[in-house]
Design a protein around this motif. Structure first.
Motif, PDB file in Angstrom:
ATOM      1  N   SER A 128       0.838  -1.194   0.000  1.00 55.22           N
ATOM      2  CA  SER A 128       0.000   0.000   0.000  1.00 55.22           C
ATOM      3  C   SER A 128       0.872   1.243   0.000  1.00 55.22           C
ATOM      4  O   SER A 128       2.009   1.228   0.472  1.00 55.22           O
ATOM      5  CB  SER A 128      -0.920   0.011   1.227  1.00 55.22           C
ATOM      6  N   GLY A 129       0.328   2.322  -0.523  1.00 56.23           N
ATOM      7  CA  GLY A 129       1.067   3.574  -0.587  1.00 56.23           C
ATOM      8  C   GLY A 129       1.915   3.639  -1.845  1.00 56.23           C
ATOM      9  O   GLY A 129       1.940   2.725  -2.679  1.00 56.23           O
ATOM     10  N   ASP A 130       2.619   4.747  -1.982  1.00 55.13           N
ATOM     11  CA  ASP A 130       3.466   4.989  -3.150  1.00 55.13           C
ATOM     12  C   ASP A 130       4.831   4.348  -2.921  1.00 55.13           C
ATOM     13  O   ASP A 130       5.673   4.889  -2.197  1.00 55.13           O
ATOM     14  CB  ASP A 130       3.609   6.491  -3.376  1.00 55.13           C
ATOM     15  N   LEU A 131       5.052   3.203  -3.560  1.00 54.88           N
ATOM     16  CA  LEU A 131       6.297   2.468  -3.388  1.00 54.88           C
ATOM     17  C   LEU A 131       7.221   2.593  -4.596  1.00 54.88           C
ATOM     18  O   LEU A 131       8.221   1.876  -4.688  1.00 54.88           O
ATOM     19  CB  LEU A 131       5.996   0.982  -3.140  1.00 54.88           C
ATOM     20  N   ASP A 132       6.890   3.508  -5.497  1.00 58.29           N
ATOM     21  CA  ASP A 132       7.675   3.638  -6.728  1.00 58.29           C
ATOM     22  C   ASP A 132       8.890   4.544  -6.565  1.00 58.29           C
ATOM     23  O   ASP A 132       9.808   4.483  -7.383  1.00 58.29           O
ATOM     24  CB  ASP A 132       6.799   4.173  -7.863  1.00 58.29           C
ATOM     25  N   ILE A 167       1.919 -16.510   6.912  1.00 51.98           N
ATOM     26  CA  ILE A 167       2.872 -15.429   7.157  1.00 51.98           C
ATOM     27  C   ILE A 167       2.343 -14.192   6.444  1.00 51.98           C
ATOM     28  O   ILE A 167       2.156 -14.210   5.230  1.00 51.98           O
ATOM     29  CB  ILE A 167       4.279 -15.772   6.636  1.00 51.98           C
ATOM     30  N   ASP A 168       2.070 -13.162   7.195  1.00 56.57           N
ATOM     31  CA  ASP A 168       1.551 -11.920   6.617  1.00 56.57           C
ATOM     32  C   ASP A 168       2.688 -10.931   6.438  1.00 56.57           C
ATOM     33  O   ASP A 168       3.397 -10.595   7.398  1.00 56.57           O
ATOM     34  CB  ASP A 168       0.474 -11.311   7.528  1.00 56.57           C
ATOM     35  N   VAL A 169       2.838 -10.448   5.218  1.00 57.08           N
ATOM     36  CA  VAL A 169       3.868  -9.458   4.894  1.00 57.08           C
ATOM     37  C   VAL A 169       3.154  -8.212   4.402  1.00 57.08           C
ATOM     38  O   VAL A 169       2.419  -8.251   3.409  1.00 57.08           O
ATOM     39  CB  VAL A 169       4.837  -9.979   3.814  1.00 57.08           C
ATOM     40  N   ARG A 170       3.388  -7.112   5.094  1.00 57.10           N
ATOM     41  CA  ARG A 170       2.726  -5.859   4.730  1.00 57.10           C
ATOM     42  C   ARG A 170       3.777  -4.776   4.550  1.00 57.10           C
ATOM     43  O   ARG A 170       4.613  -4.562   5.428  1.00 57.10           O
ATOM     44  CB  ARG A 170       1.724  -5.441   5.807  1.00 57.10           C
ATOM     45  N   VAL A 171       3.726  -4.098   3.400  1.00 58.12           N
ATOM     46  CA  VAL A 171       4.619  -2.989   3.110  1.00 58.12           C
ATOM     47  C   VAL A 171       3.752  -1.764   2.852  1.00 58.12           C
ATOM     48  O   VAL A 171       2.951  -1.751   1.913  1.00 58.12           O
ATOM     49  CB  VAL A 171       5.506  -3.268   1.887  1.00 58.12           C
ATOM     50  N   ALA A 172       3.893  -0.766   3.711  1.00 54.51           N
ATOM     51  CA  ALA A 172       3.070   0.445   3.598  1.00 54.51           C
ATOM     52  C   ALA A 172       3.988   1.656   3.551  1.00 54.51           C
ATOM     53  O   ALA A 172       4.917   1.784   4.357  1.00 54.51           O
ATOM     54  CB  ALA A 172       2.109   0.553   4.782  1.00 54.51           C
ATOM     55  N   ALA A 182       4.391   9.565   3.109  1.00 52.11           N
ATOM     56  CA  ALA A 182       5.151  10.607   2.430  1.00 52.11           C
ATOM     57  C   ALA A 182       6.647  10.513   2.702  1.00 52.11           C
ATOM     58  O   ALA A 182       7.465  10.824   1.825  1.00 52.11           O
ATOM     59  CB  ALA A 182       4.634  11.980   2.858  1.00 52.11           C
ATOM     60  N   ASP A 183       7.044  10.065   3.898  1.00 50.45           N
ATOM     61  CA  ASP A 183       8.453  10.118   4.284  1.00 50.45           C
ATOM     62  C   ASP A 183       9.107   8.768   4.486  1.00 50.45           C
ATOM     63  O   ASP A 183      10.332   8.654   4.356  1.00 50.45           O
ATOM     64  CB  ASP A 183       8.610  10.934   5.574  1.00 50.45           C
ATOM     65  N   CYS A 184       8.347   7.769   4.856  1.00 56.53           N
ATOM     66  CA  CYS A 184       8.972   6.500   5.218  1.00 56.53           C
ATOM     67  C   CYS A 184       8.158   5.325   4.686  1.00 56.53           C
ATOM     68  O   CYS A 184       7.024   5.480   4.225  1.00 56.53           O
ATOM     69  CB  CYS A 184       9.146   6.384   6.731  1.00 56.53           C
ATOM     70  N   VAL A 185       8.779   4.151   4.761  1.00 55.62           N
ATOM     71  CA  VAL A 185       8.124   2.909   4.385  1.00 55.62           C
ATOM     72  C   VAL A 185       8.216   1.962   5.577  1.00 55.62           C
ATOM     73  O   VAL A 185       9.254   1.877   6.242  1.00 55.62           O
ATOM     74  CB  VAL A 185       8.786   2.299   3.126  1.00 55.62           C
TER      75      VAL A 185
END
Length: 380
Positions: free
Chosen positions: A277-281, A312-317, A320-323
């Motif tokens: 989720s979020g802007d990971l580009d 196993i749940d992997v979440r990457v969010a 604006a400043d961090c991941v």
């Protein structure tokens, strides 16, 4: 800095990689020996002519060992000069020696360049005693004494400077190699451990179904072959990265975009659920690679250590400043938390990028890993 340099010289057993005799030494000795003989025969007046000529030849030949055995050459040469000066003071009170013997100024340089710490201390005392006795015998004025002392001691200063610079260079190269090896060890652990775990799981599954369903066993072997090939490929890329060619640095590093493939490669059990989720580009390259590596290590730990884990749940969010990366499993409470190089490596990655890393038992069960990294990868 000077005090540290002297301290390092005193503590250092010997300059690194002392050189063997080189052709320049042979040429130098080939020129000095006949010169000393000719001067010993023709120079007039010359007190104790045979002694002066013999010492000139012996000291010149000893230059061949000034690199490999600097202290022995200095002790032998300047010790002989001390004995000679004492004998002169007790008898003729006239200078005894050849002008050719001015080459002894090379010996303090050799002592400070290639000698050990204690050898330097003892050898320098011998040089200073010889200098004091020589000035007494020659009865030179104050200016000549100062200039003569500077002329003799300057090579020692030059030798110390060259030695310190060479030693600093060696230490710097050792530190670079150590950092490269540590980085390679982390990369190998992060990547290979994951693939080997997947291979082991597939091998176990193939063994279970081999009798009942040979086709499934063949499928497991296909997956094992693919995982082994990927492991070898990634190992070659990482090892090639230590070589000094530009082509090796062009190998792509895995990142967030590869997490989906990573989730699929672990097999059906435990199942890996991925949520992005979020802007990971716009992640920095180092952060992108760090998210992948931390997720990979966390999944590997869960697969290997989480007892009875099914998910196993992997979440990457990203904001604006961090991941933020979160990895949770539903295994038994506290069963996926080995304290080893894996957790140390993940902590180092996050810290070096200016982020944070935490790992511990989940609120209900299993194990939770959470890393927060600045999107740019710049330390705050």
């Amino acid at each position: 800095m000077l005090r540290n340099a002297v301290r390092s010289l005193w503590a250092e057993p010997r300059a690194p990689h002392p050189p063997r005799r080189v052709w320049r030494d042979w040429v130098l000795v080939g020129l000095l020996v006949p010169t000393a003989i000719v001067e010993g025969v023709l120079h007039d007046p010359l007190v104790w002519r045979p002694v002066a000529t013999l010492l000139g030849v012996v000291f010149a030949v000893a230059l061949l060992w000034r690199r490999t055995h600097p202290f022995a050459v200095v002790a032998g040469t300047f010790g002989s000069l001390i004995v000679l000066d004492l004998a002169i003071l007790l008898t003729v009170r006239e200078p005894v020696g050849l002008t050719t013997m001015i080459f002894v100024v090379l010996l303090p340089y050799a002592l400070w360049r290639w000698g050990s710490g204690r050898e330097i201390g003892i050898g320098t005392v011998l040089v200073l005693v010889t200098l004091a006795l020589g000035l007494t015998v020659d009865r030179t004025g104050l200016v000549d004494s100062v200039l003569g002392s500077m002329f003799l001691l300057f090579p020692a200063t030059l030798g110390a400077a060259v030695r310190y610079r060479a030693s600093a260079r060696v230490r710097e190269l050792d530190q670079v190699r150590l950092r490269e090896r540590e980085q390679l060890a982390r990369e190998l652990h992060d990547t290979v451990a994951h693939h080997v775990s997947a291979i082991a799981i597939r091998a176990q599954a193939g063994r279970v179904v081999a009798v009942a369903d040979p086709g499934a066993a063949v499928d497991a072997l296909v997956v094992i072959e693919a995982e082994a090939s990927r492991t070898l490929t990634e190992m070659r890329i990482m090892v090639a990265g230590l070589r000094a060619d530009e082509a090796a640095a062009l190998g792509p590093q895995p990142g967030v975009a590869d997490l989906e493939q990573l989730a699929r490669s672990t097999g059906p059990r435990p199942r890996v659920e991925l949520e992005l989720s979020g802007d990971l580009d716009d992640l920095g390259p180092s952060v992108d690679a760090a998210v992948y590596r931390i997720a990979q290590e966390s999944i590997t730990n869960a697969v290997r250590h989480a007892r009875d884990a099914t998910r196993i749940d992997v979440r990457v969010a990203a904001d604006a400043d961090c991941v933020r990366l979160t990895v949770r499993d539903d295994g038994e409470a506290g069963s996926a938390g080995p304290v080893g190089y894996g957790l140390v490596g993940m902590t180092e990655r996050a810290t070096l990028l200016g982020g944070s890393f935490e790992a511990g038992p989940g609120p209900d069960k299993g194990w939770t890993v959470e890393a927060v990294l600045p999107k740019s990868g710049a330390a705050g």
